[in-house]
Motif scaffolding. Sequence first.
Motif, mmCIF file in Angstrom:
data_model
loop_
_atom_site.group_PDB
_atom_site.id
_atom_site.type_symbol
_atom_site.label_atom_id
_atom_site.label_comp_id
_atom_site.label_asym_id
_atom_site.label_seq_id
_atom_site.Cartn_x
_atom_site.Cartn_y
_atom_site.Cartn_z
ATOM 1 N N SER A 199 0.810 -1.217 0.000
ATOM 2 C CA SER A 199 0.000 0.000 0.000
ATOM 3 C C SER A 199 0.842 1.265 0.000
ATOM 4 O O SER A 199 1.857 1.357 -0.691
ATOM 5 C CB SER A 199 -0.958 -0.023 1.191
ATOM 6 O OG SER A 199 -0.241 -0.183 2.400
ATOM 7 N N ASP A 200 0.434 2.249 0.811
ATOM 8 C CA ASP A 200 0.990 3.593 0.751
ATOM 9 C C ASP A 200 2.513 3.639 0.805
ATOM 10 O O ASP A 200 3.158 4.259 -0.044
ATOM 11 C CB ASP A 200 0.433 4.446 1.909
ATOM 12 C CG ASP A 200 -1.007 4.863 1.673
ATOM 13 O OD1 ASP A 200 -1.434 4.838 0.514
ATOM 14 O OD2 ASP A 200 -1.689 5.198 2.642
ATOM 15 N N GLU A 201 3.079 3.009 1.836
ATOM 16 C CA GLU A 201 4.525 3.119 2.024
ATOM 17 C C GLU A 201 5.289 2.531 0.836
ATOM 18 O O GLU A 201 6.295 3.093 0.390
ATOM 19 C CB GLU A 201 4.951 2.413 3.315
ATOM 20 C CG GLU A 201 4.444 3.082 4.584
ATOM 21 C CD GLU A 201 3.066 2.635 5.010
ATOM 22 O OE1 GLU A 201 2.695 2.873 6.179
ATOM 23 O OE2 GLU A 201 2.342 2.053 4.184
ATOM 24 N N HIS A 202 4.813 1.425 0.309
ATOM 25 C CA HIS A 202 5.491 0.782 -0.818
ATOM 26 C C HIS A 202 5.403 1.643 -2.076
ATOM 27 O O HIS A 202 6.392 1.817 -2.793
ATOM 28 C CB HIS A 202 4.872 -0.588 -1.082
ATOM 29 C CG HIS A 202 4.816 -1.466 0.125
ATOM 30 N ND1 HIS A 202 3.871 -1.296 1.116
ATOM 31 C CD2 HIS A 202 5.585 -2.502 0.511
ATOM 32 C CE1 HIS A 202 4.053 -2.211 2.051
ATOM 33 N NE2 HIS A 202 5.085 -2.945 1.722
ATOM 34 N N LEU A 203 4.209 2.178 -2.316
ATOM 35 C CA LEU A 203 4.038 3.036 -3.488
ATOM 36 C C LEU A 203 4.878 4.303 -3.366
ATOM 37 O O LEU A 203 5.444 4.784 -4.353
ATOM 38 C CB LEU A 203 2.563 3.398 -3.658
ATOM 39 C CG LEU A 203 1.636 2.233 -4.021
ATOM 40 C CD1 LEU A 203 0.182 2.686 -3.963
ATOM 41 C CD2 LEU A 203 1.964 1.689 -5.391
ATOM 42 N N SER A 204 4.972 4.857 -2.145
ATOM 43 C CA SER A 204 5.754 6.073 -1.948
ATOM 44 C C SER A 204 7.222 5.831 -2.250
ATOM 45 O O SER A 204 7.856 6.593 -2.984
ATOM 46 C CB SER A 204 5.593 6.575 -0.510
ATOM 47 O OG SER A 204 4.267 6.945 -0.250
ATOM 48 N N VAL A 205 7.781 4.768 -1.686
ATOM 49 C CA VAL A 205 9.198 4.480 -1.888
ATOM 50 C C VAL A 205 9.504 4.281 -3.366
ATOM 51 O O VAL A 205 10.468 4.838 -3.901
ATOM 52 C CB VAL A 205 9.626 3.239 -1.070
ATOM 53 C CG1 VAL A 205 11.034 2.811 -1.448
ATOM 54 C CG2 VAL A 205 9.558 3.541 0.414
ATOM 55 N N THR A 206 8.677 3.484 -4.046
ATOM 56 C CA THR A 206 8.958 3.207 -5.454
ATOM 57 C C THR A 206 8.803 4.452 -6.325
ATOM 58 O O THR A 206 9.584 4.664 -7.251
ATOM 59 C CB THR A 206 8.037 2.092 -5.974
ATOM 60 O OG1 THR A 206 6.665 2.445 -5.712
ATOM 61 C CG2 THR A 206 8.334 0.784 -5.277
ATOM 62 N N SER A 207 7.805 5.288 -6.021
ATOM 63 C CA SER A 207 7.620 6.498 -6.830
ATOM 64 C C SER A 207 8.723 7.520 -6.560
ATOM 65 O O SER A 207 9.194 8.183 -7.484
ATOM 66 C CB SER A 207 6.247 7.111 -6.562
ATOM 67 O OG SER A 207 6.120 7.512 -5.205
ATOM 68 N N PHE A 208 9.153 7.649 -5.301
ATOM 69 C CA PHE A 208 10.200 8.610 -4.974
ATOM 70 C C PHE A 208 11.561 8.177 -5.515
ATOM 71 O O PHE A 208 12.436 9.012 -5.779
ATOM 72 C CB PHE A 208 10.297 8.811 -3.459
ATOM 73 C CG PHE A 208 9.064 9.428 -2.840
ATOM 74 C CD1 PHE A 208 8.248 10.275 -3.578
ATOM 75 C CD2 PHE A 208 8.721 9.167 -1.523
ATOM 76 C CE1 PHE A 208 7.113 10.840 -3.015
ATOM 77 C CE2 PHE A 208 7.582 9.725 -0.958
ATOM 78 C CZ PHE A 208 6.778 10.563 -1.705
ATOM 79 N N LEU A 209 11.752 6.866 -5.668
ATOM 80 C CA LEU A 209 13.045 6.356 -6.136
ATOM 81 C C LEU A 209 13.056 6.030 -7.623
ATOM 82 O O LEU A 209 14.015 5.453 -8.115
ATOM 83 C CB LEU A 209 13.426 5.093 -5.349
ATOM 84 C CG LEU A 209 13.733 5.259 -3.862
ATOM 85 C CD1 LEU A 209 14.056 3.908 -3.245
ATOM 86 C CD2 LEU A 209 14.892 6.221 -3.643
#
Length: 342
Positions: A199-209
């Motif tokens: 969910s949120d945390e996984h999507l955030s990390v992948t989008s930011f990186l």
Amino acid sequence: MAPSLEAPTQIDLDAPLKAAPKLVAPEPEHCPGPESQQAGTADNCAGCPNQAICASAPKGPDPDIPIITARLADVKHKILVLSGKGGVGKSTFSSMLSHGFSSNPASTVGLMDTDICGPSIPKMMGVEDETIHVSADGWEPVWVSPNLGVMSVQFMLPHRDDAVIWRGPKKNGLIKKFLMDVTWGELDFLIVDTPPGTSDEHLSVTSFLKQSGVSGAVLVSTPQEVALLDVRREIDFCRKAGIRILGIVENMSRFVCPACKHESLIFKPSTGGASALAHDENIPFLGAVPLDPRIGMACDYGESFLTAYPDSPACAAIKQVVRRVGEELGLRGEDVLPEEEE
């Protein structure tokens, strides 16, 4: 590292990193996101109180992405540790993976805890009483050893038992700060410990990186089919997100008695375990780590299991997994963790 005697700098976690629309109601399920190109116009937006707000909000790429990319330019390998299911020992494995890489003095390692609501990494690494220090260059990670640094929300809480009750946008903002403001410096490996799920945390990390790149993901599971079900979803997530899967680790694959070294199956692999799943999905099987009760003891006391119990079969298995991860990254296993270190 000893705690600073200076008063810790107050960090405003509510301050937006990017001008975001102020919503009048919580984001509903299947919301495309207020900053998405489809915000306010997608089929899921029909009837949402935020529809007009999201439709009129500015769109486009996040201007902080280039800043994150520049900040992490000196990080050679970025590794995500995923599980899909809680309770499989993912954070424990992340800590042991970090200790394994950092046991080579030639390597510098960073460990980032993105489990915002359940930060356990500081306890496992023996630095739960530390706080974040802010310099002119940014946030300083907490250094467990000269070549192993840690960052976690735990360092920001007034008390270690305080609950973090945040919605998705605030958690995403903190993860962005971890990537954008922490002065990681030159790292050979940045290990990102994630919470269960996709969910949120996984999507955030992948989008930011996405610009600086994720080297790959290590999946952690236990042998039973209940755990493997969620790992299959994690595999699907990685493929949809374009994340390379470095391999899967079977944690707690069997119990090894510390006294007599007898092995017993605790979680019977009714469908063949993680090795069978790896074969079916055509992904590398990195190894099986046995269950040793001393692993939990080492985590409770904030010690490196690899250093405290080098005679354990689990220690040998973890070191082999560390070398296999290095090989999947294109490195020589003996260079990542020399054999003579054992």
